[in-house]
Design a protein around this motif. Sequence first.
Motif, PDB file in Angstrom:
ATOM      1  N   GLU A   1       1.170   3.851  -3.196  1.00 17.94           N
ATOM      2  CA  GLU A   1       0.858   5.264  -2.970  1.00 17.94           C
ATOM      3  C   GLU A   1       2.008   6.129  -3.466  1.00 17.94           C
ATOM      4  OE1 GLU A   1      -0.064   5.608   1.209  1.00 17.94           O
ATOM      5  OE2 GLU A   1      -2.164   5.081   0.877  1.00 17.94           O
TER       6      GLU A   1
ATOM      7  N   LEU B   1       0.836  -1.197   0.000  1.00 14.57           N
ATOM      8  CA  LEU B   1       0.000   0.000   0.000  1.00 14.57           C
ATOM      9  C   LEU B   1       0.872   1.249   0.000  1.00 14.57           C
ATOM     10  CD1 LEU B   1      -2.844   1.227   0.176  1.00 14.57           C
ATOM     11  CD2 LEU B   1      -2.661   1.024   2.667  1.00 14.57           C
TER      12      LEU B   1
ATOM     13  N   ALA C   1      -5.713  -2.338  -8.733  1.00 10.16           N
ATOM     14  CA  ALA C   1      -5.960  -2.717  -7.345  1.00 10.16           C
ATOM     15  C   ALA C   1      -4.844  -3.612  -6.835  1.00 10.16           C
ATOM     16  CB  ALA C   1      -7.284  -3.448  -7.229  1.00 10.16           C
TER      17      ALA C   1
ATOM     18  N   SER D   1      -9.157   0.879 -13.478  1.00  8.96           N
ATOM     19  CA  SER D   1      -8.657   0.830 -12.106  1.00  8.96           C
ATOM     20  C   SER D   1      -7.535  -0.183 -11.944  1.00  8.96           C
ATOM     21  CB  SER D   1      -9.793   0.457 -11.148  1.00  8.96           C
ATOM     22  OG  SER D   1     -10.799   1.444 -11.176  1.00  8.96           O
TER      23      SER D   1
ATOM     24  N   ALA E   1      -7.009  -2.482  -1.926  1.00 11.96           N
ATOM     25  CA  ALA E   1      -7.086  -1.038  -2.191  1.00 11.96           C
ATOM     26  C   ALA E   1      -7.132  -0.825  -3.698  1.00 11.96           C
ATOM     27  CB  ALA E   1      -5.878  -0.325  -1.599  1.00 11.96           C
TER      28      ALA E   1
ATOM     29  N   PRO F   1      -5.148   5.404  -2.210  1.00 17.12           N
ATOM     30  CA  PRO F   1      -6.125   4.737  -3.079  1.00 17.12           C
ATOM     31  C   PRO F   1      -7.395   5.570  -3.227  1.00 17.12           C
ATOM     32  CG  PRO F   1      -5.590   3.361  -1.154  1.00 17.12           C
ATOM     33  CD  PRO F   1      -4.846   4.638  -1.016  1.00 17.12           C
TER      34      PRO F   1
ATOM     35  N   TRP G   1      -7.057   2.078  -7.006  1.00 16.86           N
ATOM     36  CA  TRP G   1      -6.792   3.401  -7.572  1.00 16.86           C
ATOM     37  C   TRP G   1      -7.509   3.475  -8.906  1.00 16.86           C
ATOM     38  CZ3 TRP G   1      -3.396   0.757  -4.654  1.00 16.86           C
ATOM     39  CH2 TRP G   1      -2.703   1.456  -3.661  1.00 16.86           C
TER      40      TRP G   1
END
Length: 113
Positions: free
Chosen positions: A22, A18, A49, A47, A38, A29, A40
Amino acid sequence: MALDLFAGIPVNDYPAALAWYEKLLGSPPTFVASDSEAVWELAEHRSLAIEHRPEHAGHALHTVFVDDLDALLAETAERRLQPARRETYSNGVRKATYVDPDGNEIGFGGAPL
């Protein structure tokens, strides 16, 4: 026909992944689907994930094409991430590949200069 893309990336250490994603994607996210997933949204209906699935971690290979590869490379460098590989194909298309802590490969491609 409308299309949506939901690309999943299995990870071993969810908290570490995560933080890494990021940093790579430059934001938290878009939403957290569960305590182990999570997501994005990179663009409308597109998307990426991460999901805690240790038995599958390290096998994802995704490439995202962007309008301005140089800008993306500069932004990730500011966040102290560098691509593991850079390539230029015979047709001039360029690609920068980042490798997450589990070995998953996330490439960003761009049109020729």
